[in-house]
Design a protein around this motif. Structure first.
Motif, PDB file in Angstrom:
ATOM      1  N   UNK A 255       0.829  -1.204   0.000  1.00 53.02           N
ATOM      2  CA  UNK A 255       0.000   0.000   0.000  1.00 53.02           C
ATOM      3  C   UNK A 255       0.863   1.253   0.000  1.00 53.02           C
ATOM      4  N   UNK A 256       1.959   1.241   0.783  1.00 48.05           N
ATOM      5  CA  UNK A 256       2.873   2.389   0.805  1.00 48.05           C
ATOM      6  C   UNK A 256       3.507   2.603  -0.560  1.00 48.05           C
ATOM      7  N   UNK A 257       3.861   1.514  -1.235  1.00 51.24           N
ATOM      8  CA  UNK A 257       4.442   1.620  -2.583  1.00 51.24           C
ATOM      9  C   UNK A 257       3.484   2.292  -3.547  1.00 51.24           C
ATOM     10  N   UNK A 258       2.238   1.882  -3.501  1.00 47.20           N
ATOM     11  CA  UNK A 258       1.254   2.435  -4.424  1.00 47.20           C
ATOM     12  C   UNK A 258       0.988   3.905  -4.137  1.00 47.20           C
ATOM     13  N   UNK A 259       0.906   4.245  -2.860  1.00 45.52           N
ATOM     14  CA  UNK A 259       0.659   5.639  -2.504  1.00 45.52           C
ATOM     15  C   UNK A 259       1.811   6.540  -2.920  1.00 45.52           C
ATOM     16  N   UNK A 260       3.030   6.026  -2.836  1.00 44.88           N
ATOM     17  CA  UNK A 260       4.211   6.831  -3.171  1.00 44.88           C
ATOM     18  C   UNK A 260       4.542   6.799  -4.663  1.00 44.88           C
ATOM     19  N   UNK A 261       3.825   5.983  -5.423  1.00 47.75           N
ATOM     20  CA  UNK A 261       4.130   5.885  -6.851  1.00 47.75           C
ATOM     21  C   UNK A 261       5.507   5.295  -7.099  1.00 47.75           C
ATOM     22  N   UNK A 262       5.839   4.263  -6.327  1.00 45.71           N
ATOM     23  CA  UNK A 262       7.175   3.654  -6.416  1.00 45.71           C
ATOM     24  C   UNK A 262       7.423   3.103  -7.813  1.00 45.71           C
ATOM     25  N   UNK A 263       8.632   3.344  -8.335  1.00 48.59           N
ATOM     26  CA  UNK A 263       8.984   2.945  -9.693  1.00 48.59           C
ATOM     27  C   UNK A 263       9.651   1.578  -9.751  1.00 48.59           C
ATOM     28  N   UNK A 264      10.362   1.198  -8.693  1.00 47.96           N
ATOM     29  CA  UNK A 264      11.069  -0.081  -8.689  1.00 47.96           C
ATOM     30  C   UNK A 264      11.389  -0.472  -7.257  1.00 47.96           C
ATOM     31  N   UNK A 265      11.709  -1.761  -7.083  1.00 44.54           N
ATOM     32  CA  UNK A 265      12.124  -2.301  -5.795  1.00 44.54           C
ATOM     33  C   UNK A 265      13.632  -2.540  -5.859  1.00 44.54           C
ATOM     34  N   UNK A 266      14.358  -2.049  -4.851  1.00 40.36           N
ATOM     35  CA  UNK A 266      15.818  -2.122  -4.846  1.00 40.36           C
ATOM     36  C   UNK A 266      16.306  -3.224  -3.913  1.00 40.36           C
TER      37      UNK A 266
END
Length: 329
Positions: A255-266
């Protein structure tokens, strides 16, 4: 620029003279190289570039290992005991080396976080809190500093801080140990600073298309890199290695990823990718492997400059992928 560099260098030389060791350490023997021990490879490589043939560097943490959980071997303890210079990160990342100082009280010491001074960034806690999971840094350090505010120790991942603060501090230490080679050390510093300036320009150009882009990482190592190159939020995950990530915790991260508009996982080679693989699989985000440490025998990352180019090049591929996907729409 040259005058500013010289002034900064002289100031650092005075600081090292006042703070390192417990007595005079100037080396007069012309045939013996200065021995420098660094906890991590990037600092060792930076020192080698400044010292050149006048210096022998030793890295304590081997390729693939993490400085957060590393324990030195007896042979490495001996290396520390005979070193003229000990270079460490500080801020809790490699505190295990401080226990070895009593074997060599006369060595000059450089602490990268202290060299950076007020440019150090505060430690940012991980996302996903509220599920009863361990939200404290689970990577083996508390990121503490001499101030009351916890500090992020990953200062070497900003090439400009290396150029302007860390490399001059190491140079000043070498000059204290072997003042007869002061001019050579200063010349090597100036040359290396030129390489770092070129590196900074290259990375800026490569990552221009990722300005403001957000990421999520298993380890909070990339704050300095993100600030320097105008990336967006880099959310970090801090989970104890002894705990399996719960379904609720993973859901909170997604959910945090979606809210922040995350582009990739490192991910990183030194840390198990289990948690980020789950996040990448659930969100459909690309999984990108960045490396904060590299190593002399790590292909494509066998110097600090090569390591930083690898990281920039790896991230820049995301821009090309986005362009391809946009053309398909």
């Amino acid at each position: 620029m040259r005058r500013l560099t010289v002034c900064l260098f002289l100031a650092l030389l005075l600081a090292v003279s006042l703070n390192g060791g417990c007595g005079p350490t100037a080396r007069t023997g012309a045939d013996k190289r200065v021995t420098a021990v660094a906890t991590i490879f990037p600092l060792a490589d930076i020192a080698q570039n400044i010292g050149g043939d006048l210096v022998e560097t030793v890295t304590l943490v081997p390729p693939g290992a993490s400085p957060h959980t590393f324990e030195p071997t007896p042979a490495q303890m001996n290396e520390v005991a005979r070193a003229d210079l000990i270079i460490r990160v500080g801020a809790g990342l490699d505190d295990w080396v401080t226990g070895l100082f009593e074997t060599n009280n006369g060595a000059v010491r450089v602490v990268a976080v202290e060299a950076v001074g007020t440019d150090a960034l505060p430690y940012v806690p991980g996302v996903g809190a509220g599920d009863g999971e361990d939200r404290q840094p689970a990577d083996g350090h508390a990121h503490s500093s001499s101030s009351s505010t916890p500090v992020d120790p990953h200062v070497w991942l900003d090439p400009v801080l290396v150029r302007d603060k860390i490399a001059p501090a190491i140079t000043a230490a070498f000059c204290r140990i072997a003042p007869q080679y002061r001019e050579q050390f200063a010349a090597n510093l100036q040359k290396y600073q030129g390489y770092l300036t070129e590196l900074d320009g290259e990375i800026r150009a490569q990552l221009a298309g990722l300005k403001g882009a957000s990421f999520i990482a298993l380890h909070g190592a990339w704050q300095y890199f993100g600030r320097r190159y105008h990336l967006g939020d880099i959310l970090s995950v801090h989970l104890s290695p002894a705990k399996e990530p719960s379904a609720r915790w993973i859901a909170t991260l997604i959910d945090a990823c979606r809210q922040a508009g995350v582009k990739a996982v490192l991910a990183e080679p030194q840390i198990s990718p289990q948690a980020v693989e789950v996040i990448a699989g659930e969100t459909g985000l690309p999984l990108v492997v960045l490396d904060p440490l590299g190593g002399y025998n790590v292909r494509g990352r066998e110097s600090y400059l090569a390591l930083m180019r690898y990281n920039a090049r790896t991230l820049a591929k995301l821009t090309a992928q986005s362009q391809v996907e946009a053309e398909k729409r």
